[in-house]
Design a protein around this motif. Sequence first.
Motif, PDB file in Angstrom:
ATOM      1  N   GLU A 162      16.976  24.671 191.948  1.00 38.99           N
ATOM      2  CA  GLU A 162      18.015  23.791 192.039  1.00 38.99           C
ATOM      3  C   GLU A 162      18.736  23.230 190.683  1.00 38.99           C
ATOM      4  OE1 GLU A 162      16.540  19.331 192.070  1.00 38.99           O
ATOM      5  OE2 GLU A 162      16.217  19.897 194.084  1.00 38.99           O
ATOM      6  N   VAL A 163      18.124  23.539 189.509  1.00 33.57           N
ATOM      7  CA  VAL A 163      18.894  23.163 188.427  1.00 33.57           C
ATOM      8  C   VAL A 163      20.191  24.134 188.431  1.00 33.57           C
ATOM      9  CG1 VAL A 163      17.585  24.956 186.806  1.00 33.57           C
ATOM     10  CG2 VAL A 163      18.584  22.594 186.030  1.00 33.57           C
ATOM     11  N   LEU A 164      20.161  25.215 188.734  1.00 33.88           N
ATOM     12  CA  LEU A 164      21.409  26.024 188.816  1.00 33.88           C
ATOM     13  C   LEU A 164      22.453  25.346 189.685  1.00 33.88           C
ATOM     14  CD1 LEU A 164      19.614  29.497 188.542  1.00 33.88           C
ATOM     15  CD2 LEU A 164      20.882  28.034 186.654  1.00 33.88           C
ATOM     16  N   ARG A 165      22.079  24.690 190.806  1.00 38.91           N
ATOM     17  CA  ARG A 165      23.160  24.154 191.532  1.00 38.91           C
ATOM     18  C   ARG A 165      23.371  22.526 191.061  1.00 38.91           C
ATOM     19  NH1 ARG A 165      18.818  25.621 194.973  1.00 38.91           N
ATOM     20  NH2 ARG A 165      18.809  23.392 195.645  1.00 38.91           N
ATOM     21  N   SER A 166      22.829  21.876 190.096  1.00 36.63           N
ATOM     22  CA  SER A 166      23.100  20.577 189.735  1.00 36.63           C
ATOM     23  C   SER A 166      24.070  20.472 188.752  1.00 36.63           C
ATOM     24  CB  SER A 166      21.767  20.183 189.045  1.00 36.63           C
ATOM     25  OG  SER A 166      20.735  20.243 190.140  1.00 36.63           O
ATOM     26  N   ARG A 167      24.638  19.243 189.142  1.00 39.63           N
ATOM     27  CA  ARG A 167      25.747  18.841 188.018  1.00 39.63           C
ATOM     28  C   ARG A 167      25.656  17.286 187.772  1.00 39.63           C
ATOM     29  NH1 ARG A 167      30.806  17.929 191.611  1.00 39.63           N
ATOM     30  NH2 ARG A 167      29.621  18.523 193.707  1.00 39.63           N
ATOM     31  N   PHE A 168      25.832  17.134 186.775  1.00 42.26           N
ATOM     32  CA  PHE A 168      25.748  15.577 186.178  1.00 42.26           C
ATOM     33  C   PHE A 168      27.406  14.704 186.778  1.00 42.26           C
ATOM     34  CE2 PHE A 168      23.668  17.730 182.794  1.00 42.26           C
ATOM     35  CZ  PHE A 168      22.225  16.997 183.002  1.00 42.26           C
ATOM     36  N   VAL A 169      26.793  13.610 187.546  1.00 46.42           N
ATOM     37  CA  VAL A 169      27.912  12.618 187.777  1.00 46.42           C
ATOM     38  C   VAL A 169      27.906  11.431 187.170  1.00 46.42           C
ATOM     39  CG1 VAL A 169      28.979  11.697 189.668  1.00 46.42           C
ATOM     40  CG2 VAL A 169      27.999  13.846 190.056  1.00 46.42           C
ATOM     41  N   GLN A 170      28.860  10.770 186.594  1.00 50.80           N
ATOM     42  CA  GLN A 170      28.818   9.325 186.048  1.00 50.80           C
ATOM     43  C   GLN A 170      29.329   8.457 187.044  1.00 50.80           C
ATOM     44  OE1 GLN A 170      30.673   8.584 182.408  1.00 50.80           O
ATOM     45  NE2 GLN A 170      29.910   6.646 182.030  1.00 50.80           N
ATOM     46  N   VAL A 171      28.492   7.429 187.456  1.00 45.98           N
ATOM     47  CA  VAL A 171      28.904   6.529 188.437  1.00 45.98           C
ATOM     48  C   VAL A 171      28.669   5.289 187.703  1.00 45.98           C
ATOM     49  CG1 VAL A 171      28.520   5.398 190.633  1.00 45.98           C
ATOM     50  CG2 VAL A 171      28.446   7.730 190.584  1.00 45.98           C
ATOM     51  N   ASP A 172      30.122   4.385 187.385  1.00 43.92           N
ATOM     52  CA  ASP A 172      29.872   3.153 186.521  1.00 43.92           C
ATOM     53  C   ASP A 172      29.101   3.716 185.120  1.00 43.92           C
ATOM     54  OD1 ASP A 172      31.088   1.776 188.586  1.00 43.92           O
ATOM     55  OD2 ASP A 172      29.207   1.312 189.593  1.00 43.92           O
ATOM     56  N   ASP A 173      28.310   3.055 184.820  1.00 45.72           N
ATOM     57  CA  ASP A 173      27.545   3.352 183.605  1.00 45.72           C
ATOM     58  C   ASP A 173      26.248   4.050 183.634  1.00 45.72           C
ATOM     59  OD1 ASP A 173      29.525   1.867 182.156  1.00 45.72           O
ATOM     60  OD2 ASP A 173      28.222   0.028 181.955  1.00 45.72           O
ATOM     61  N   GLU A 174      26.002   4.705 184.884  1.00 45.33           N
ATOM     62  CA  GLU A 174      24.792   5.418 185.230  1.00 45.33           C
ATOM     63  C   GLU A 174      25.103   6.860 185.308  1.00 45.33           C
ATOM     64  OE1 GLU A 174      20.803   5.113 188.151  1.00 45.33           O
ATOM     65  OE2 GLU A 174      22.510   3.872 188.247  1.00 45.33           O
ATOM     66  N   VAL A 175      24.140   7.689 184.580  1.00 49.29           N
ATOM     67  CA  VAL A 175      24.368   9.165 184.985  1.00 49.29           C
ATOM     68  C   VAL A 175      23.408   9.455 186.310  1.00 49.29           C
ATOM     69  CG1 VAL A 175      23.983  11.630 183.693  1.00 49.29           C
ATOM     70  CG2 VAL A 175      24.468   9.661 182.556  1.00 49.29           C
ATOM     71  N   LEU A 176      23.968  10.366 186.987  1.00 43.82           N
ATOM     72  CA  LEU A 176      23.360  10.734 188.310  1.00 43.82           C
ATOM     73  C   LEU A 176      23.520  12.222 188.421  1.00 43.82           C
ATOM     74  CD1 LEU A 176      24.789   7.949 190.686  1.00 43.82           C
ATOM     75  CD2 LEU A 176      22.345   8.092 189.730  1.00 43.82           C
ATOM     76  N   VAL A 177      22.546  12.889 189.253  1.00 47.35           N
ATOM     77  CA  VAL A 177      22.699  14.327 189.300  1.00 47.35           C
ATOM     78  C   VAL A 177      22.718  14.701 190.803  1.00 47.35           C
ATOM     79  CG1 VAL A 177      21.225  16.476 189.111  1.00 47.35           C
ATOM     80  CG2 VAL A 177      20.759  14.692 187.678  1.00 47.35           C
ATOM     81  N   SER A 178      23.943  15.488 190.963  1.00 51.87           N
ATOM     82  CA  SER A 178      24.266  16.004 192.336  1.00 51.87           C
ATOM     83  C   SER A 178      23.795  17.170 192.324  1.00 51.87           C
ATOM     84  CB  SER A 178      25.775  16.097 192.299  1.00 51.87           C
ATOM     85  OG  SER A 178      26.058  16.499 193.543  1.00 51.87           O
ATOM     86  N   VAL A 179      22.982  17.556 193.382  1.00 46.25           N
ATOM     87  CA  VAL A 179      22.333  18.534 193.794  1.00 46.25           C
ATOM     88  C   VAL A 179      22.939  19.371 194.949  1.00 46.25           C
ATOM     89  CG1 VAL A 179      20.023  19.939 194.414  1.00 46.25           C
ATOM     90  CG2 VAL A 179      20.078  17.969 192.982  1.00 46.25           C
ATOM     91  N   GLY A 180      23.673  20.284 194.781  1.00 42.93           N
ATOM     92  CA  GLY A 180      24.661  20.702 195.757  1.00 42.93           C
ATOM     93  C   GLY A 180      23.869  21.847 196.634  1.00 42.93           C
ATOM     94  N   ALA A 181      24.354  21.936 197.679  1.00 46.94           N
ATOM     95  CA  ALA A 181      23.510  23.051 198.681  1.00 46.94           C
ATOM     96  C   ALA A 181      24.041  24.342 198.133  1.00 46.94           C
ATOM     97  CB  ALA A 181      24.091  22.769 200.196  1.00 46.94           C
ATOM     98  N   GLU A 182      25.477  24.543 197.715  1.00 49.02           N
ATOM     99  CA  GLU A 182      25.989  25.718 197.253  1.00 49.02           C
ATOM    100  C   GLU A 182      25.801  25.871 195.784  1.00 49.02           C
ATOM    101  OE1 GLU A 182      27.272  28.161 199.384  1.00 49.02           O
ATOM    102  OE2 GLU A 182      26.500  26.889 200.993  1.00 49.02           O
ATOM    103  N   PRO A 183      25.663  26.925 195.322  1.00 49.67           N
ATOM    104  CA  PRO A 183      25.768  27.201 193.726  1.00 49.67           C
ATOM    105  C   PRO A 183      27.068  26.602 193.206  1.00 49.67           C
ATOM    106  CG  PRO A 183      25.041  29.123 195.198  1.00 49.67           C
ATOM    107  CD  PRO A 183      25.522  28.257 195.995  1.00 49.67           C
ATOM    108  N   VAL A 184      26.698  26.229 192.110  1.00 48.18           N
ATOM    109  CA  VAL A 184      27.994  25.545 191.325  1.00 48.18           C
ATOM    110  C   VAL A 184      28.732  26.621 190.776  1.00 48.18           C
ATOM    111  CG1 VAL A 184      28.719  23.952 189.621  1.00 48.18           C
ATOM    112  CG2 VAL A 184      26.835  23.576 190.992  1.00 48.18           C
TER     113      VAL A 184
END
Length: 184
Positions: A162-184
């Motif tokens: 999963e970590v190889l498909r994940s990317r960080f997304v900042q929403v407001d002041d919070e850091v979130l992780v987007s786990v894509g179904a497809e490799p990034v």
Amino acid sequence: RSALPEPAGVVEPVRVAPRGPVEELVAALFEAVLQTGPVGRDDGFFALGGHSLLAIKLMGRLRKAFGAGLPPRALFESPTVAGLAARLAAVQGRGIDQIPPVTPVPRDGLLPASYAQRRLWFLDQLESDLALYNTHICLRIRGPLDAGLLERALVALAERHEVLRSRFVQVDDEVLVSVGAEPV
């Protein structure tokens, strides 16, 4: 040390064979996990070289073999083959101490980043051109390269981890992780 007398002789511990099918199976699992020779009923898991990571591995194999789970603390409280077999025999069939199997949780949408992930994201924001947390390797491939096969292998790797498909997304002041179904 030089002032100490020579030991009178090394006393070999007497190994008592496991009694019954439960102890025999527990002893076999000790041997498999610890990668050691024959294990007796009074041999302790930690005395034979076991540690916490191997303890978790053993507990998983015991759950699979007996269909009943014990909490990891059971191994610390009863570290011998005989002690653990007795606890398993008591639990088997009752179901009160059974630990439910691990089931995957849905990974849809944005997930909160862990503390370590937030820290890495913050450091990347300070100096985004640094690759301090990447490991670079160079591989030499001898012979003809099957580019399609290499691509399929890398896609399978990304699908599995999963970590190889994940990317960080900042929403407001919070850091979130987007786990894509497809490799990034």
